[in-house]
Design a protein around this motif. Structure first.
Motif, PDB file in Angstrom:
ATOM      1  N   LEU A   1      12.069 -30.762 -35.459  1.00  0.00           N
ATOM      2  CA  LEU A   1      12.151 -29.505 -36.199  1.00  0.00           C
ATOM      3  C   LEU A   1      11.120 -29.460 -37.317  1.00  0.00           C
ATOM      4  O   LEU A   1      10.472 -28.433 -37.534  1.00  0.00           O
ATOM      5  CB  LEU A   1      13.561 -29.320 -36.767  1.00  0.00           C
ATOM      6  CG  LEU A   1      13.794 -28.045 -37.551  1.00  0.00           C
ATOM      7  CD1 LEU A   1      13.667 -26.828 -36.633  1.00  0.00           C
ATOM      8  CD2 LEU A   1      15.163 -28.069 -38.200  1.00  0.00           C
ATOM      9  N   LEU A   2      10.942 -30.569 -37.993  1.00  0.00           N
ATOM     10  CA  LEU A   2       9.957 -30.639 -39.068  1.00  0.00           C
ATOM     11  C   LEU A   2       8.537 -30.446 -38.541  1.00  0.00           C
ATOM     12  O   LEU A   2       7.742 -29.699 -39.131  1.00  0.00           O
ATOM     13  CB  LEU A   2      10.069 -31.973 -39.802  1.00  0.00           C
ATOM     14  CG  LEU A   2       9.134 -32.177 -40.980  1.00  0.00           C
ATOM     15  CD1 LEU A   2       9.465 -31.179 -42.072  1.00  0.00           C
ATOM     16  CD2 LEU A   2       9.246 -33.587 -41.495  1.00  0.00           C
ATOM     17  N   ILE A   3       8.196 -31.066 -37.426  1.00  0.00           N
ATOM     18  CA  ILE A   3       6.870 -30.897 -36.822  1.00  0.00           C
ATOM     19  C   ILE A   3       6.672 -29.455 -36.385  1.00  0.00           C
ATOM     20  O   ILE A   3       5.617 -28.848 -36.635  1.00  0.00           O
ATOM     21  CB  ILE A   3       6.690 -31.868 -35.643  1.00  0.00           C
ATOM     22  CG1 ILE A   3       6.602 -33.301 -36.151  1.00  0.00           C
ATOM     23  CG2 ILE A   3       5.447 -31.509 -34.831  1.00  0.00           C
ATOM     24  CD1 ILE A   3       6.647 -34.355 -35.068  1.00  0.00           C
ATOM     25  N   PHE A   4       7.666 -28.865 -35.740  1.00  0.00           N
ATOM     26  CA  PHE A   4       7.598 -27.481 -35.289  1.00  0.00           C
ATOM     27  C   PHE A   4       7.399 -26.533 -36.467  1.00  0.00           C
ATOM     28  O   PHE A   4       6.513 -25.675 -36.450  1.00  0.00           O
ATOM     29  CB  PHE A   4       8.891 -27.141 -34.537  1.00  0.00           C
ATOM     30  CG  PHE A   4       8.959 -25.743 -34.026  1.00  0.00           C
ATOM     31  CD1 PHE A   4       8.311 -25.392 -32.859  1.00  0.00           C
ATOM     32  CD2 PHE A   4       9.693 -24.785 -34.700  1.00  0.00           C
ATOM     33  CE1 PHE A   4       8.380 -24.097 -32.375  1.00  0.00           C
ATOM     34  CE2 PHE A   4       9.772 -23.491 -34.235  1.00  0.00           C
ATOM     35  CZ  PHE A   4       9.111 -23.148 -33.070  1.00  0.00           C
ATOM     36  N   PHE A   5       8.194 -26.689 -37.512  1.00  0.00           N
ATOM     37  CA  PHE A   5       8.114 -25.830 -38.682  1.00  0.00           C
ATOM     38  C   PHE A   5       6.771 -25.987 -39.382  1.00  0.00           C
ATOM     39  O   PHE A   5       6.133 -25.004 -39.763  1.00  0.00           O
ATOM     40  CB  PHE A   5       9.265 -26.155 -39.638  1.00  0.00           C
ATOM     41  CG  PHE A   5       9.308 -25.281 -40.843  1.00  0.00           C
ATOM     42  CD1 PHE A   5       9.742 -23.970 -40.759  1.00  0.00           C
ATOM     43  CD2 PHE A   5       8.911 -25.775 -42.083  1.00  0.00           C
ATOM     44  CE1 PHE A   5       9.771 -23.160 -41.880  1.00  0.00           C
ATOM     45  CE2 PHE A   5       8.937 -24.974 -43.204  1.00  0.00           C
ATOM     46  CZ  PHE A   5       9.370 -23.659 -43.100  1.00  0.00           C
TER      47      PHE A   5
ATOM     48  N   ILE B   1       1.437 -23.902 -41.025  1.00  0.00           N
ATOM     49  CA  ILE B   1      -0.020 -24.062 -41.087  1.00  0.00           C
ATOM     50  C   ILE B   1      -0.713 -22.953 -40.306  1.00  0.00           C
ATOM     51  O   ILE B   1      -1.735 -22.408 -40.746  1.00  0.00           O
ATOM     52  CB  ILE B   1      -0.431 -25.459 -40.584  1.00  0.00           C
ATOM     53  CG1 ILE B   1       0.042 -26.517 -41.576  1.00  0.00           C
ATOM     54  CG2 ILE B   1      -1.930 -25.560 -40.377  1.00  0.00           C
ATOM     55  CD1 ILE B   1      -0.108 -27.936 -41.088  1.00  0.00           C
ATOM     56  N   LEU B   2      -0.167 -22.598 -39.150  1.00  0.00           N
ATOM     57  CA  LEU B   2      -0.753 -21.522 -38.353  1.00  0.00           C
ATOM     58  C   LEU B   2      -0.714 -20.194 -39.100  1.00  0.00           C
ATOM     59  O   LEU B   2      -1.714 -19.462 -39.132  1.00  0.00           O
ATOM     60  CB  LEU B   2      -0.021 -21.404 -37.014  1.00  0.00           C
ATOM     61  CG  LEU B   2      -0.591 -20.400 -36.034  1.00  0.00           C
ATOM     62  CD1 LEU B   2      -1.968 -20.848 -35.554  1.00  0.00           C
ATOM     63  CD2 LEU B   2       0.351 -20.228 -34.867  1.00  0.00           C
ATOM     64  N   PHE B   3       0.408 -19.856 -39.703  1.00  0.00           N
ATOM     65  CA  PHE B   3       0.500 -18.614 -40.480  1.00  0.00           C
ATOM     66  C   PHE B   3      -0.450 -18.636 -41.661  1.00  0.00           C
ATOM     67  O   PHE B   3      -1.090 -17.633 -41.978  1.00  0.00           O
ATOM     68  CB  PHE B   3       1.924 -18.364 -40.967  1.00  0.00           C
ATOM     69  CG  PHE B   3       2.837 -17.835 -39.910  1.00  0.00           C
ATOM     70  CD1 PHE B   3       2.459 -16.786 -39.085  1.00  0.00           C
ATOM     71  CD2 PHE B   3       4.091 -18.387 -39.734  1.00  0.00           C
ATOM     72  CE1 PHE B   3       3.293 -16.304 -38.108  1.00  0.00           C
ATOM     73  CE2 PHE B   3       4.945 -17.908 -38.760  1.00  0.00           C
ATOM     74  CZ  PHE B   3       4.541 -16.860 -37.941  1.00  0.00           C
ATOM     75  N   TRP B   4      -0.571 -19.780 -42.329  1.00  0.00           N
ATOM     76  CA  TRP B   4      -1.491 -19.891 -43.453  1.00  0.00           C
ATOM     77  C   TRP B   4      -2.933 -19.648 -42.990  1.00  0.00           C
ATOM     78  O   TRP B   4      -3.686 -18.939 -43.642  1.00  0.00           O
ATOM     79  CB  TRP B   4      -1.352 -21.277 -44.095  1.00  0.00           C
ATOM     80  CG  TRP B   4      -2.377 -21.522 -45.155  1.00  0.00           C
ATOM     81  CD1 TRP B   4      -2.373 -21.054 -46.427  1.00  0.00           C
ATOM     82  CD2 TRP B   4      -3.574 -22.280 -45.005  1.00  0.00           C
ATOM     83  NE1 TRP B   4      -3.488 -21.476 -47.083  1.00  0.00           N
ATOM     84  CE2 TRP B   4      -4.247 -22.227 -46.240  1.00  0.00           C
ATOM     85  CE3 TRP B   4      -4.136 -22.993 -43.963  1.00  0.00           C
ATOM     86  CZ2 TRP B   4      -5.451 -22.879 -46.427  1.00  0.00           C
ATOM     87  CZ3 TRP B   4      -5.341 -23.641 -44.172  1.00  0.00           C
ATOM     88  CH2 TRP B   4      -5.980 -23.577 -45.394  1.00  0.00           C
TER      89      TRP B   4
END
Length: 60
Positions: A23-27, A32-35
């Motif tokens: 979950l941490l890797i996914f989040f 990072i993608l949104f940023w």
């Protein structure tokens, strides 16, 4: 079969951390993608978005 897998998974010590790590890797990936999307240069976005529409694409 599912009961066997459940019983086997419960016998492994420390296995409860793996869903949290996933979950941490996914989040983190999507944050990072949104940023990157919100901070990308507009010229780059425009250039990349026009790539499929260009006529002078070299053939394979």
């Amino acid at each position: 079969m599912l009961k066997f897998i459940k019983n086997h998974m419960e016998s492994i010590t420390g296995i409860e951390i793996y869903p949290l790590i996933s979950l941490l890797i996914f989040f983190t990936f999507f944050v990072i993608l949104f940023w990157w999307v919100f901070t990308a240069k507009k010229e780059y976005i425009q250039k990349v978005s026009n790539l499929p529409l260009e006529d002078n694409i070299k053939s394979l």
